[in-house]
Structure formats: C-alpha cells, structure tokens
Design a protein around this motif. Structure first.
Motif, PDB file in Angstrom:
ATOM      1  N   LEU A  16       1.682   3.167  -0.942  1.00  0.00           N
ATOM      2  CA  LEU A  16       2.901   3.922  -1.183  1.00  0.00           C
ATOM      3  C   LEU A  16       3.254   3.930  -2.665  1.00  0.00           C
ATOM      4  CD1 LEU A  16       5.360   5.449  -0.038  1.00  0.00           C
ATOM      5  CD2 LEU A  16       6.455   3.231   0.330  1.00  0.00           C
ATOM      6  N   ALA A  17       3.125   2.763  -3.310  1.00  0.00           N
ATOM      7  CA  ALA A  17       3.427   2.678  -4.739  1.00  0.00           C
ATOM      8  C   ALA A  17       2.480   3.552  -5.558  1.00  0.00           C
ATOM      9  CB  ALA A  17       3.331   1.223  -5.202  1.00  0.00           C
ATOM     10  N   THR A  18       1.221   3.604  -5.145  1.00  0.00           N
ATOM     11  CA  THR A  18       0.226   4.378  -5.889  1.00  0.00           C
ATOM     12  C   THR A  18       0.497   5.878  -5.802  1.00  0.00           C
ATOM     13  OG1 THR A  18      -1.448   2.673  -5.530  1.00  0.00           O
ATOM     14  CG2 THR A  18      -2.231   4.858  -6.136  1.00  0.00           C
ATOM     15  N   ILE A  19       0.715   6.382  -4.592  1.00  0.00           N
ATOM     16  CA  ILE A  19       0.923   7.837  -4.470  1.00  0.00           C
ATOM     17  C   ILE A  19       2.294   8.242  -5.013  1.00  0.00           C
ATOM     18  CG2 ILE A  19      -0.708   8.098  -2.587  1.00  0.00           C
ATOM     19  CD1 ILE A  19       1.596   8.179  -0.621  1.00  0.00           C
ATOM     20  N   THR A  20       3.254   7.304  -5.009  1.00  0.00           N
ATOM     21  CA  THR A  20       4.541   7.588  -5.648  1.00  0.00           C
ATOM     22  C   THR A  20       4.343   7.806  -7.142  1.00  0.00           C
ATOM     23  OG1 THR A  20       5.773   6.306  -4.005  1.00  0.00           O
ATOM     24  CG2 THR A  20       6.860   6.711  -6.107  1.00  0.00           C
ATOM     25  N   LYS A  21       3.537   6.963  -7.745  1.00  0.00           N
ATOM     26  CA  LYS A  21       3.231   7.124  -9.175  1.00  0.00           C
ATOM     27  C   LYS A  21       2.523   8.456  -9.419  1.00  0.00           C
ATOM     28  CE  LYS A  21       0.780   4.972 -13.041  1.00  0.00           C
ATOM     29  NZ  LYS A  21       1.894   5.086 -13.977  1.00  0.00           N
ATOM     30  N   GLN A  22       1.608   8.827  -8.525  1.00  0.00           N
ATOM     31  CA  GLN A  22       0.895  10.092  -8.678  1.00  0.00           C
ATOM     32  C   GLN A  22       1.857  11.282  -8.601  1.00  0.00           C
ATOM     33  OE1 GLN A  22      -1.947  11.071  -5.615  1.00  0.00           O
ATOM     34  NE2 GLN A  22      -3.067  12.502  -6.921  1.00  0.00           N
ATOM     35  N   LEU A  23       2.778  11.242  -7.651  1.00  0.00           N
ATOM     36  CA  LEU A  23       3.763  12.325  -7.525  1.00  0.00           C
ATOM     37  C   LEU A  23       4.650  12.415  -8.761  1.00  0.00           C
ATOM     38  CD1 LEU A  23       4.584  11.698  -3.783  1.00  0.00           C
ATOM     39  CD2 LEU A  23       3.863  13.919  -4.690  1.00  0.00           C
ATOM     40  N   LYS A  24       5.010  11.262  -9.319  1.00  0.00           N
ATOM     41  CA  LYS A  24       5.831  11.269 -10.534  1.00  0.00           C
ATOM     42  C   LYS A  24       5.072  11.859 -11.709  1.00  0.00           C
ATOM     43  CE  LYS A  24       8.960   7.423  -9.567  1.00  0.00           C
ATOM     44  NZ  LYS A  24       9.387   6.071  -9.988  1.00  0.00           N
ATOM     45  N   ASN A  81     -10.822   9.880  -5.774  1.00  0.00           N
ATOM     46  CA  ASN A  81     -10.421  10.106  -7.163  1.00  0.00           C
ATOM     47  C   ASN A  81     -11.670  10.394  -7.990  1.00  0.00           C
ATOM     48  OD1 ASN A  81      -9.433  10.120  -9.740  1.00  0.00           O
ATOM     49  ND2 ASN A  81      -8.288   8.223  -9.572  1.00  0.00           N
ATOM     50  N   TYR A  82     -11.851  11.661  -8.357  1.00  0.00           N
ATOM     51  CA  TYR A  82     -13.077  12.069  -9.047  1.00  0.00           C
ATOM     52  C   TYR A  82     -13.180  11.487 -10.455  1.00  0.00           C
ATOM     53  CZ  TYR A  82     -13.912  15.135  -5.134  1.00  0.00           C
ATOM     54  OH  TYR A  82     -14.160  15.606  -3.868  1.00  0.00           O
ATOM     55  N   ALA A  83     -12.083  10.961 -10.972  1.00  0.00           N
ATOM     56  CA  ALA A  83     -12.144  10.301 -12.280  1.00  0.00           C
ATOM     57  C   ALA A  83     -12.888   8.974 -12.204  1.00  0.00           C
ATOM     58  CB  ALA A  83     -10.725  10.080 -12.819  1.00  0.00           C
ATOM     59  N   LEU A 195      -4.565   7.117 -12.916  1.00  0.00           N
ATOM     60  CA  LEU A 195      -4.715   6.180 -11.804  1.00  0.00           C
ATOM     61  C   LEU A 195      -6.168   5.778 -11.590  1.00  0.00           C
ATOM     62  CD1 LEU A 195      -2.216   7.837  -9.331  1.00  0.00           C
ATOM     63  CD2 LEU A 195      -1.992   5.579 -10.358  1.00  0.00           C
ATOM     64  N   SER A 196      -7.018   6.050 -12.568  1.00  0.00           N
ATOM     65  CA  SER A 196      -8.433   5.715 -12.440  1.00  0.00           C
ATOM     66  C   SER A 196      -8.672   4.272 -12.839  1.00  0.00           C
ATOM     67  CB  SER A 196      -9.284   6.634 -13.317  1.00  0.00           C
ATOM     68  OG  SER A 196      -9.049   6.375 -14.687  1.00  0.00           O
ATOM     69  N   LYS A 197      -9.830   3.748 -12.432  1.00  0.00           N
ATOM     70  CA  LYS A 197     -10.194   2.365 -12.752  1.00  0.00           C
ATOM     71  C   LYS A 197     -10.370   2.156 -14.243  1.00  0.00           C
ATOM     72  CE  LYS A 197     -13.616   0.761 -10.561  1.00  0.00           C
ATOM     73  NZ  LYS A 197     -14.993   0.783 -10.046  1.00  0.00           N
ATOM     74  N   SER A 198     -10.801   3.199 -14.953  1.00  0.00           N
ATOM     75  CA  SER A 198     -11.057   3.058 -16.382  1.00  0.00           C
ATOM     76  C   SER A 198      -9.786   2.975 -17.203  1.00  0.00           C
ATOM     77  CB  SER A 198     -11.904   4.240 -16.881  1.00  0.00           C
ATOM     78  OG  SER A 198     -11.214   5.461 -16.662  1.00  0.00           O
ATOM     79  N   TYR A 199      -8.656   3.397 -16.584  1.00  0.00           N
ATOM     80  CA  TYR A 199      -7.379   3.331 -17.290  1.00  0.00           C
ATOM     81  C   TYR A 199      -6.972   1.878 -17.422  1.00  0.00           C
ATOM     82  CZ  TYR A 199      -2.910   5.334 -18.784  1.00  0.00           C
ATOM     83  OH  TYR A 199      -1.815   5.722 -19.494  1.00  0.00           O
ATOM     84  N   SER A 200      -6.324   1.523 -18.495  1.00  0.00           N
ATOM     85  CA  SER A 200      -5.957   0.126 -18.753  1.00  0.00           C
ATOM     86  C   SER A 200      -5.227  -0.482 -17.578  1.00  0.00           C
ATOM     87  CB  SER A 200      -5.061   0.044 -19.996  1.00  0.00           C
ATOM     88  OG  SER A 200      -4.521  -1.246 -20.143  1.00  0.00           O
ATOM     89  N   SER A 201      -5.708  -1.646 -17.124  1.00  0.00           N
ATOM     90  CA  SER A 201      -5.108  -2.292 -15.954  1.00  0.00           C
ATOM     91  C   SER A 201      -3.665  -2.672 -16.194  1.00  0.00           C
ATOM     92  CB  SER A 201      -5.900  -3.546 -15.583  1.00  0.00           C
ATOM     93  OG  SER A 201      -5.929  -4.462 -16.649  1.00  0.00           O
ATOM     94  N   THR A 202      -3.299  -2.903 -17.453  1.00  0.00           N
ATOM     95  CA  THR A 202      -1.904  -3.258 -17.723  1.00  0.00           C
ATOM     96  C   THR A 202      -0.974  -2.085 -17.475  1.00  0.00           C
ATOM     97  OG1 THR A 202      -2.177  -2.691 -20.054  1.00  0.00           O
ATOM     98  CG2 THR A 202      -2.541  -4.975 -19.438  1.00  0.00           C
ATOM     99  N   GLN A 203      -1.528  -0.857 -17.512  1.00  0.00           N
ATOM    100  CA  GLN A 203      -0.700   0.308 -17.258  1.00  0.00           C
ATOM    101  C   GLN A 203      -0.430   0.508 -15.774  1.00  0.00           C
ATOM    102  OE1 GLN A 203       0.606   2.281 -19.686  1.00  0.00           O
ATOM    103  NE2 GLN A 203      -0.254   0.816 -21.132  1.00  0.00           N
ATOM    104  N   LEU A 204      -1.186  -0.227 -14.925  1.00  0.00           N
ATOM    105  CA  LEU A 204      -1.080   0.000 -13.493  1.00  0.00           C
ATOM    106  C   LEU A 204      -0.258  -1.063 -12.789  1.00  0.00           C
ATOM    107  CD1 LEU A 204      -4.772   1.037 -12.752  1.00  0.00           C
ATOM    108  CD2 LEU A 204      -2.814   2.494 -13.251  1.00  0.00           C
ATOM    109  N   ASN A 205       0.342  -1.972 -13.532  1.00  0.00           N
ATOM    110  CA  ASN A 205       1.081  -3.047 -12.883  1.00  0.00           C
ATOM    111  C   ASN A 205       2.252  -2.547 -12.067  1.00  0.00           C
ATOM    112  OD1 ASN A 205      -0.417  -5.254 -13.751  1.00  0.00           O
ATOM    113  ND2 ASN A 205       0.581  -5.246 -15.744  1.00  0.00           N
ATOM    114  N   ASP A 206       2.823  -1.397 -12.455  1.00  0.00           N
ATOM    115  CA  ASP A 206       3.970  -0.902 -11.712  1.00  0.00           C
ATOM    116  C   ASP A 206       3.575  -0.374 -10.353  1.00  0.00           C
ATOM    117  OD1 ASP A 206       2.598   1.214 -12.731  1.00  0.00           O
ATOM    118  OD2 ASP A 206       4.369   2.360 -13.341  1.00  0.00           O
TER     119      ASP A 206
END
Length: 572
Positions: A16-24, A81-83, A195-206
């Motif tokens: 839920l948190a992940t797709i909420t971030k995607q919608l935002k 996620n094709y990224a 939201l890809s794995k290559s994106y900095s993990s610190t950016q995904l803490n939320d």
C-alpha cells in the motif's frame, strides 16, 4: 483539483505504501489520496462521490460493503517494473526461468507479464506442491526473495510489481483531472524509475510508513482484546489500571503486537474518551519536521497547529518515541509537566490538556541504555510502562485471534483443516498479530469455506531459513549473502560492522547501536542512525547477527563468523 478523494485499499501495508508513493509521483497535488489497509477500513471511510482503487479483485467481496452506492471503483492491474529489467534484457535467449511470488495467482500474473514482453525465454510458475522443473537456469522474483527454493540457479529480483498505466488513465478519467495523456505517461515512467531497485535506498524509506499518521478515532476497547495467555492478561490488567491514572503511558514490544490497538483501548477507558485520539509516528521524519508536526509553527499570522494541540482534551499517541531527538524530548517533557505548549517561533504559551501515550520496540530503560534518552529522562517521562508480548509468547491466543479476525471480516463460515491450523500455530509470525491478520484476510478473500494447505500463501507452506545453513555456507550461501547485501549497496560497510561485532565477541562484549556507531567512527565510518539501522536490519535478516534488545546488546552469530572468515579468505 478534484474535491473527491481517491482511496487505495490493500491487504499489505508495505505494498500500500509503495503504490501510494507511485500515485503521488504521477498525480502530485491533483488528487486527495487516502490509503487504507483492509483492517483499518470502516463504514465512514469512503464518502459518496469518492473513487476507490482495490489492490486486488479478491478484496472486492469484502470491500464493497464499505463503498457507498454510486462510488466508482477500480480493480488495480499490476505490472512488472520495467526499470528493474536490465538483467533480464541481457540474458541469452532460451533460458529456463522459475518465477516465484507469494501466491500462485500472483505468480501466474508475473509469468504472463514476462511472457508478453520477454518471450524469448521459458517460464515456469513455482508451485511448492509440485516438482521443480529440471535444468532451471535462473529464478525471477518480484521482491519475494525470502520464498526462494534453495539450491537452484542465479536469482534475479525484479522488485515489487507496481500499478499498470491503465489504472492511472482510468483514475484521471473518473476524477476528470486536468492532466493530458502525454504528461501522465512521462510521470508514469518517472514513477517506475523512482521506485526501481537502482534508485537510492535512502530515498525509499518512506515506503515503510504510509503518510497518514493523524487519526481522530479510537475504534478498539478492552473488550476487543484477546487475552487467554497469561502474558497478555498481565498487559491488559496493567492497562486498565493505568487508564484511570491520567498519567503518560509507554507501550513497548515487537512490531505488529497490537500496541496501537491497546492505546486506543486505554483512550476509550480513560477520562479523555470523549476527546480526539491523534496519532503521530516519529520514524522517518526529519527533526525539523518532527518539531513542526508535534508543536506547530507560527509565521506571523500564519499558524500551523501541531498534533499536541489537535489532541486537546483527548489522547496523543506517539509511535517510535525513541526517534525523538534530545531537544524535542525536553520540550515534550515540559508539556507533560506544565500542561503548556510553545509553538515553533511562537511568543506565547498555550494551555493544553492532553493524555500522552508513547510506544517503541524497547522499554524506556533499554532506550536509556542505548543512548536514546538522557539519564533519568525516562523516569520523568513516565513510570507506567506496559510490555506487549509477541505472538510466539501467546500461542494459546491464536485460536481466539483467528475467530476474532474472521468475525471482523464477516467470514464466520471460514474453517481450516487440522493441517492448516497446525501450520498456523507452528509458524514463527515475525510480524506478530499484524501478519496473522493479513494472512487470515488473504485466505478469507479466496471465496472458499474450507481452507486446505494448498491454498496457503507460499511463505506458510514452506518456511525456510534462506541464508543460514552453517554446514555449507562456503559452497552454497556465500554468493547469495554477498548478493543480498550488495542489493542495498553497502557491502564494505557491512563487513566493517561484522568485524566490530567479532572484535566485541573476542572481548566478551556486546554492542548497542550507540557503542557500535562509536566503534565505526574510530574506523573512519560515520553513518547516520537511519543508515546504521538499515545495515543492521539486512545483517539480521541474513542471520549474521544475534540481535537482542536492551542491555543484552547485539553480537555476531556463528554464521556471521564463518561468513566473515570465508569472505576474508576470498579477498586474500
């Protein structure tokens, strides 16, 4: 901007948190988002005219009773996620690939997506009840590495599946949003990258927390609490006494043990029961944001009310209180002691009448020992603490908990075979009651009256300790452990952490995070509290550390010692 809300309803908080971030990412300020898990869904959550996204069609039968007549709803289509597909793109054609997901339905959906786009390979859906096809070259999983069968080919984690672009096009149409299809497509592609794995993990803490902390209702009472076990009975007896004392209370215990539920029950049994119940989670907030959210802020005539004022006459529930920096601890203690509040940049003191309940994974004494609180601050905060036992400490409550969950889901007809019940009672339940609730919720949506073992999610069918075979760590697991750590991008720092713990073990000393951080600084490794926590979580997940709360501290495990020795041999 549309005045209607977009509700997203899911079983799992993490998804839920992940797709909420995607919608935002895509819609930004064009819509009002309201993410809700099934367990938090209430009759007044959705209003006429709102639009609803259901994360899966298995939710439809249950969720429709909470959706007012005339409300539009969308069954979310999920897509890979094709990224994250670089490794798959680079594979030689004709590979035989085993696809592993949490359920057979989701596994088959992932297989179909892969076949549509990467048709040059052969795909096999993993079914633990069936023999694994021979000559598997690779395993592909969408963020479900803990379910992987051992002893097979190289693992490619393609990350969590996200919402398909069709969902965004449908939302834009239903809410009549002022966004053209070209812009929507561009933002959608950006959401895949962010939201890809290559994106900095610190950016995904939320992703770990849904941005919806403040609520003004407390739906649970002491009569809703299951307490056949002696440890849970003790917790409830303490809570009922403390509820009448009009003093701050601290709740501590593992994640998912029901601390928020108990806080609501305390509120409803207290003198503040007619006032609001307001929640704030201190985790994953900057210190400046925490100060504003707690105490409010004044900028001339522009005033933002903080959650302490929002809870006036009621209860403020502060989760993860250990994340409060010292200067905010002092301000909170001043509010508790004086019943007066000063907003940030404010010039006047404001009278407040608020009952404060705090929670964390640790007791206040343990937090003081770990350096979270200054000496004796915990005594000032509150002498009234309640320990919430883990589900493993209250196994005798599982039968009653399942009955209660089925009642809340309106599935009293649901029953389980003896084999299923035995599995439910022997499973480790690392997520405690929250994980049990999510599991029973999933099973209730299968539209079957009798649940048999083949219907269970994969993690319940076959619980494995994926990375801790001590007999063959060098031959089989070294590569997997290193690969898992490198997914997060901090192998060398993790090796240094293990070395510090190994040195401590040789000195017969264990470490909390404060001592560990000091030792790392001596080695010229300066990590933030958040970075250090992330690295320790991964090492704990891989069974390289024995993590214990409080003064017992953390030590390197036998597996961790063997891994470190083998790693150093490889380096040499």
């Amino acid at each position: 901007m549309s005045e209607s809300k977009l509700h997203i309803i899911s079983i799992q908080e993490r998804y839920l948190a992940t797709i909420t971030k995607q919608l935002k990412e895509v819609f930004r300020d064009l819509i009002q988002l309201s993410p809700t898990t099934i367990k938090d869904l209430q009759n007044n959550t959705i209003e006429p005219g709102d639009v609803v996204i259901l994360s899966s069609d298995i939710l439809m039968g249950f969720a429709l009773q909470f959706i007012p007549e005339g409300c539009q709803y969308i069954i979310a289509k999920r897509e890979i996620n094709y990224a994250n597909m670089k490794e798959v793109i680079e594979l030689p054609p004709g590979r035989k690939i085993l696809v592993v997901n949490d359920t057979l339905i989701n596994t088959n959906e992932t297989v179909n997506s892969l076949r549509e786009t990467f048709s040059e390979h052969q795909y096999f859906a993993y079914d633990p009840s069936q023999p694994i096809p021979e000559f598997i070259d690779y395993i592909i999983t969408p963020d479900e590495t803990h379910l992987l069968p051992g002893g097979l080919g190289k693992v490619i984690d393609i990350g969590m599946r996200l919402l398909d672009i069709e969902v965004f096009l449908e939302v834009a149409k239903l809410l009549d949003l002022s966004i053209d299809s070209i812009t929507l497509n561009k933002r959608y592609m950006k959401s895949l990258i962010s939201l890809s794995k290559s994106y900095s993990s610190t950016q995904l803490n939320d992703q770990k927390k849904i941005v919806k902390d403040v609520r003004d209702t407390a739906g649970y009472h002491f009569s809703d609490m299951i307490a056949r076990s002696s440890k849970m009975q003790i917790a409830l007896e303490q809570a009922k006494i403390y509820a009448q004392l009009d003093q701050p209370i601290h709740l501590y215990g593992e994640a998912g043990t029901g601390k928020k539920m108990l806080a609501q029950a305390i509120h409803n049994a207290s003198k503040q029961h007619s006032g609001p119940f307001v929640v704030i989670n201190c985790a994953f907030r900057t210190h400046d944001l925490l100060e504003k959210d707690l105490f409010g802020v004044e900028n001339g005539t522009d005033i933002t009310i903080g959650v302490i004022e929002m809870a006036q006459g009621g209860t403020l529930y502060i989760e993860s209180v250990n994340e409060l920096p010292v200067f905010l601890q002092k301000r909170l203690l001043q509010v508790i002691h004086s019943n007066k509040l000063e907003r940030k940049n404010g010039k006047n003191l404001i009278d407040v009448n608020v009952r404060i309940i705090t929670s964390s994974l640790y007791s206040l004494e343990e937090m003081q020992g770990e350096g979270y609180f200054e000496q004796e601050k915990h005594v000032i905060l509150t002498p009234y603490s309640i320990y919430m036992p883990s589900l493993l400490e209250r196994i005798e409550d599982i039968d009653d908990l399942i009955v209660d969950i089925k009642t809340r889901l309106h599935r009293k007809d649901l029953s389980f075979t003896e084999e299923v019940m035995q599995r439910l009672k022997t499973y480790k339940w690392k997520g405690n009651i929250k994980e049990l609730y999510n599991t029973v919720s999933y099973l209730s949506f299968l539209d079957q009256s009798l649940i048999e073992t083949h219907m269970l999610p994969l993690y319940l069918k076959e619980e494995k300790e994926s990375y801790h075979s001590e007999q063959d760590v060098q031959e089989i697991n070294m590569g997997k452990i290193i690969e898992k750590i490198e997914e997060h991008g901090f192998l060398e720092e993790s090796i240094s952490i293990l070395k510090v713990f190994q040195e401590g073990k040789q000195e017969r000393e264990s470490f909390g995070r404060t001592k560990l951080k000091a030792r790392l600084i001596e080695k010229d490794i300066d990590l933030t509290e958040q970075q250090l926590r992330m690295r320790l979580e991964v090492l704990q997940e891989l069974k390289l550390l024995n993590v214990r709360q409080g003064r017992a501290g953390t030590t390197i495990s036998r597996l961790g010692e063997r891994f470190l020795a083998n790693y150093e041999k490889q380096v040499i």
